[in-house]
Structure formats: structure tokens, C-alpha cells
Write a protein that holds these residues in place. Structure first.
Motif, mmCIF file in Angstrom:
data_model
loop_
_atom_site.group_PDB
_atom_site.id
_atom_site.type_symbol
_atom_site.label_atom_id
_atom_site.label_comp_id
_atom_site.label_asym_id
_atom_site.label_seq_id
_atom_site.Cartn_x
_atom_site.Cartn_y
_atom_site.Cartn_z
ATOM 1 N N TRP A 1 0.857 -1.363 0.125
ATOM 2 C CA TRP A 1 0.012 -0.263 -0.019
ATOM 3 C C TRP A 1 0.886 1.257 -0.029
ATOM 4 O O TRP A 1 1.830 1.383 0.861
ATOM 5 N N PRO B 1 0.268 5.678 -0.510
ATOM 6 C CA PRO B 1 -0.679 6.592 -1.029
ATOM 7 C C PRO B 1 -0.607 6.908 -2.652
ATOM 8 O O PRO B 1 0.275 6.779 -3.092
ATOM 9 N N ASN C 1 -3.647 0.626 11.356
ATOM 10 C CA ASN C 1 -4.416 1.479 10.582
ATOM 11 C C ASN C 1 -5.080 0.687 9.338
ATOM 12 O O ASN C 1 -5.574 1.529 8.451
ATOM 13 N N ARG C 2 -5.038 -0.488 9.210
ATOM 14 C CA ARG C 2 -5.724 -1.131 8.102
ATOM 15 C C ARG C 2 -7.211 -0.883 7.865
ATOM 16 O O ARG C 2 -7.659 -0.291 6.912
ATOM 17 N N ARG D 1 -8.495 2.027 9.020
ATOM 18 C CA ARG D 1 -8.605 3.271 9.412
ATOM 19 C C ARG D 1 -8.447 3.923 8.191
ATOM 20 O O ARG D 1 -9.183 5.158 7.723
ATOM 21 N N LEU D 2 -7.794 3.323 7.153
ATOM 22 C CA LEU D 2 -7.608 3.910 5.666
ATOM 23 C C LEU D 2 -8.870 3.991 4.859
ATOM 24 O O LEU D 2 -9.739 3.098 5.063
ATOM 25 N N ASP D 3 -9.073 4.799 3.841
ATOM 26 C CA ASP D 3 -10.248 4.731 3.146
ATOM 27 C C ASP D 3 -9.741 4.708 1.630
ATOM 28 O O ASP D 3 -9.321 5.778 1.146
ATOM 29 N N CYS E 1 1.612 -1.712 9.109
ATOM 30 C CA CYS E 1 0.480 -0.516 9.031
ATOM 31 C C CYS E 1 0.096 -0.101 10.257
ATOM 32 O O CYS E 1 -1.178 -0.169 10.604
ATOM 33 N N ASP F 1 -8.361 8.169 8.407
ATOM 34 C CA ASP F 1 -7.441 8.084 7.471
ATOM 35 C C ASP F 1 -6.887 9.553 7.150
ATOM 36 O O ASP F 1 -5.613 9.410 6.440
ATOM 37 N N VAL G 1 -3.690 9.470 9.165
ATOM 38 C CA VAL G 1 -2.728 8.413 8.586
ATOM 39 C C VAL G 1 -2.024 8.821 7.292
ATOM 40 O O VAL G 1 -0.714 9.042 7.222
ATOM 41 N N HIS G 2 -2.942 9.639 6.422
ATOM 42 C CA HIS G 2 -2.255 10.297 5.199
ATOM 43 C C HIS G 2 -1.412 11.261 5.430
ATOM 44 O O HIS G 2 -0.282 11.392 4.513
#
Length: 455
Positions: free
Chosen positions: A209, A211, A299-300, A302-304, A315, A349, A352-353
Motif C-alpha cells: 500500500w 498513497p 491502520n488497516r 482506518r484507511l479509506d 500498517c 484516514d 494516517v495520510h
């Protein structure tokens, strides 16, 4: 307790049963992987009672070892990067390097058979975790960058007088805790199938993964290891495991929510608040001393869009909640728990980003020796990991233990309790004086109970 030492009897390397196409390509690492190059390998292990029979046959160490090797070889087909090695390409002109996993040139997983002239009781009965437990793991004090020369995975099977300990050391650049215990689950499933056709549940997902607009090649701004590699040693620590029954956890949660006039605070947030307050009290910190409580947050989801639970790699990011010792102890448990709860709520998300994009714009490698000051608490691992579900024909494990890796003042490692039901075991590391104070702390010890083992 006697002072026996672990004796290595044999060792070999286990390759994947067969090669998959993906293993022929470089396995590129994501930002959260690369940042971990200076941390230790993950070292966790399961302690089993040595049975008199396995599958209606008298127990034989040789047969157990052979079946573990065979199932490990099949497991490595699915977790093929662990059979590889770290490699670095350097570009001096651009003053950068690319660290990745070379799946073709690795030695495979190391497999060690050892013996120890001790009993399960010798390991579990002392108040503190005995130092010999560190010898039940390979890669002692190795950092992840050492994966350039050391295997990324090493299994050590140690036969005790009445037990078997399976210790697993895995490079923390390739996996986090979620992927680590996913590996154990798949290995256990394949082993229990005993060569029969098996449809493996939850196959690992190796799609890296990044961004949007980044990856898969992420260079680091270094041309020599001395520019970023560092090692750290800790002073004398006591390491003790405290048990919290389902009833005790429920009381803590009810108390934290009542004192906060809410019902949103989780069991683990309540328990972490108790540990944070009690540890700060045990360390006798001045009122104006800044103190943090860190969570290792997965974070798996929590990501969008979210990543699948089977995503292999790091992660996680640390959620940091900060206050002063005076504020923390001047308020009640609910106040501390609500601070932790708010940190979890705020972690999204977007955050994290923001962290990952910031890292990509200015890459760095964590320096653990500088990160963890002795005034704080770091809550690692998770009681949600299904550690006791991993069986290898030996029945359910009686205890989980860890090696030297990634321990320092205030490090707390969470395990599920043996009896399940929401019980939790906490492995706490503190200097001797602070640990003695914690053992006399009324608020803490009224919640902790005698640990229950399955033997």
C-alpha cells in the motif's frame, strides 16, 4: 530454580515448498516498513506441555521437528518474502538508497532445535520472567537492518523436561504484529492438516500500500548504513506478567465510563489508563514532568478504502497522548481513559495520510534509543491477537512469552489471557525500584490477579 542453559542441538534452513512467480521480483517496502529498520525483530513464542502421544503415537521430538519443518516449508509458499533477505541498491549521485527484499537470494527460514534442562514450572513460577526465556529465541538483539545478512525468519524449538517452546523471530520491516500472528495462524492450520488437502483461510495479501501517486520504489536519503543505523541497549529491567480477569476488566471499564459520564471508553483504553497512572506513580515523577501514553494503532481499517486484515507489512502508527504527571494523577481513572479515547477517535484516514505523505516528503528511519523516554508508557501488541489458537499437535499452549526484543522502561506488551473471555495478560518492563513500587500500588494491584496457566 536451576541455572540450566539452552543448548543448540541442530540447525538447518527451510525453503518454500515451491516457488511462486511473485518471488522472482523485488519485494518493495512501504513507508511504514522502511521506518522500522532500527527496531528489533519481533520475538514471541508459545510454551506447550510435552504430550505423551501425538496422533496416537508416542511423542518423538524427531517426528515433531520433521512435521514442523514440512508445514513451515508450505507456509513459506504463502509468506515467500520471509524466505528472502534484505538488499540495498545505492545511488551515490542522488545520495539515496533503495532497501527491498530480494526473495531469490535468501537462505530460507532458519530452524533450530535446542534443549533446556528445566521444567514448565521453572519458566512460569518465578515472579519475574526468568532471563533464560531470552535464550529461547534466535536473533538476540538483532535489528531489522541485520536482515541483509541474517535470515528474516528464525524458528527455535526448545525441548524442556516436560514442555516444548516454539520461539519465532521475524523481521519487523516485513511484518507488524497483525501479520506476525497471521503467519502463526496459517502455519498452525497447515500443520494440523498433516499433509491433507487444505484450503488455507485468509491468505496473506502482499500487495503493497502506497498513497496515490507514490511507490512502489521508495528511496531513503542515505548512501551508507552509518548514516541511519543505530542500536540500543537498556539498563537493568524487571519484567513481570500481570493478569487481569474478565471481571476485573469489566469493573475497570465501568468505572472509567462512569467517571467520564460516557459509555464510549473501551476495555483496553480503561486498562491502559490504569497502567499509565500506576506507572507514573511508581516512577515518582515530579508534577511538571511531561508523560506520554503510546498505543500501537492498526491502520488497516482506518484507511479509506480500508486495507484487508490479511495485508502483510507494517500498517501501524503510534498514537501519542500527552499530559503532565501532576494532571494525570490529579484526576481520576476516567479522565485519563477519556484522553486516550479521544486520541483513538481523532486517528483517522486523514491523520494516517498526513503522516505518510509527510514521511514521503522527508523520509527518516526511527531511532528507538531516542524515542522512548523513561517517563512514559508504550502499549504494544494486542489482546485481540489469537495467540492461543495456534496448536501444533501439542494441544493448547499454556503461556506466551517474548524475547529481549523491543523492551525498555515503560514497555507494556498485551496478550490475551489463557482462559479467554476478555481476560488480558500484561508484560510490564520497569527498573527494579519502580517495579517494587508498582507491586505495592493499591489501585493497580486491586485490579491485577494471580495469573492462570493451563498446566
Amino acid at each position: 530454580m536451576n541455572s540450566a542453559t539452552v543448548k543448540h542441538v541442530s540447525e538447518c534452513f527451510i525453503k518454500p515448498k515451491y516457488e511462486v512467480q511473485e518471488a522472482k521480483q523485488p519485494y518493495y517496502l512501504a513507508p511504514m516498513d522502511l521506518a522500522m529498520l532500527n527496531f528489533h525483530y519481533i520475538q514471541k513464542g508459545l510454551l506447550f506441555i510435552k504430550p505423551s502421544h501425538i496422533n496416537d503415537q508416542e511423542f518423538s521430538a524427531d517426528k515433531l521437528l520433521q512435521s514442523l519443518k514440512e508445514s513451515l516449508s508450505l507456509t513459506l509458499v504463502h509468506f515467500y518474502p520471509l524466505a528472502g533477505k534484505l538488499a540495498t541498491r545505492i545511488s551515490k549521485n542522488r545520495h539515496e538508497c533503495l532497501v527491498f527484499v530480494d526473495c531469490k537470494k535468501g537462505p530460507g527460514a532458519k530452524f533450530i532445535y535446542a534443549t533446556l534442562d528445566m521444567t514448565i514450572s521453572d519458566i512460569l513460577s518465578p515472579v519475574d520472567v526468568p532471563p533464560v526465556v531470552q535464550s529461547l529465541f534466535d536473533h538476540d538483539r538483532a535489528i531489522n537492518h541485520d536482515g541483509h545478512k541474517r535470515p528474516l525468519l528464525s524458528i527455535q524449538v526448545t525441548e524442556l523436561k516436560d514442555g516444548v517452546f516454539i520461539g519465532c523471530s521475524m523481521n519487523h520491516v516485513v511484518v507488524d504484529g497483525t501479520s506476525y500472528w497471521h503467519f502463526w495462524k496459517i502455519w498452525s492450520e497447515i500443520h494440523r492438516a498433516n499433509g491433507k488437502q487444505l484450503l488455507v483461510s485468509r491468505l496473506p495479501n502482499h500487495k503493497r500500500w502506497f498513497p496515490d501517486g507514490y511507490g512502489p520504489v521508495i528511496p531513503l536519503p542515505f548512501t551508507h548504513p552509518k548514516e541511519f543505523v543505530s542500536r540500543y541497549e537498556v539498563g537493568k529491567l524487571r519484567e513481570r506478567i500481570f493478569h487481569f480477569s474478565p471481571e476485573s476488566i469489566a469493573k475497570l471499564k465501568a468505572k472509567a465510563n462512569e467517571e467520564s459520564n460516557t459509555n464510549n471508553i473501551s476495555s483496553f483504553q480503561s486498562l491502559s489508563a490504569l497502567v499509565w497512572r500506576s506507572t507514573v506513580r511508581a516512577n515518582c515523577l515530579p508534577e511538571d514532568q511531561i508523560t506520554n501514553c503510546r498505543f500501537a494503532a492498526n491502520n488497516r481499517q482506518r484507511l479509506d478504502p480500508p486495507l484487508p486484515p490479511e495485508y502483510v507489512g507494517n500498517c501501524v502508527t503510534a498514537l501519542i497522548t500527552t499530559t503532565t504527571a501532576g494532571e494525570l494523577l490529579g484526576h481520576n481513572l476516567g479522565w485519563a481513559a477519556s484522553l486516550l479515547h479521544q486520541s483513538v477517535v481523532n486517528h483517522s484516514d486523514k491523520t494516517v495520510h498526513k503522516f505518510i505523505i509527510g514521511w514521503l516528503q522527508s523520509p527518516f528511519v526511527y531511532q528507538p534509543g531516542k524515542m522512548f523516554e523513561p517517563y512514559s508508557v508504550m502499549m504494544g501488541s494486542s489482546p485481540r491477537f489469537d495467540m492461543y489458537g495456534n496448536e501444533f499437535g501439542l494441544g493448547k499452549a499454556v503461556a506466551v512469552r517474548s524475547g529481549y526484543a523491543n523492551k525498555y522502561v515503560g514497555k507494556v506488551t498485551a496478550y490475551p489471557g489463557y482462559e479467554g473471555g476478555g481476560s488480558v495478560d500484561l508484560e510490564i518492563c520497569l527498573p527494579p525500584k519502580s517495579m517494587s513500587a508498582l507491586e505495592s500500588d493499591e489501585e493497580f494491584m486491586s485490579a491485577a490477579t494471580i495469573q492462570y496457566y493451563g498446566y
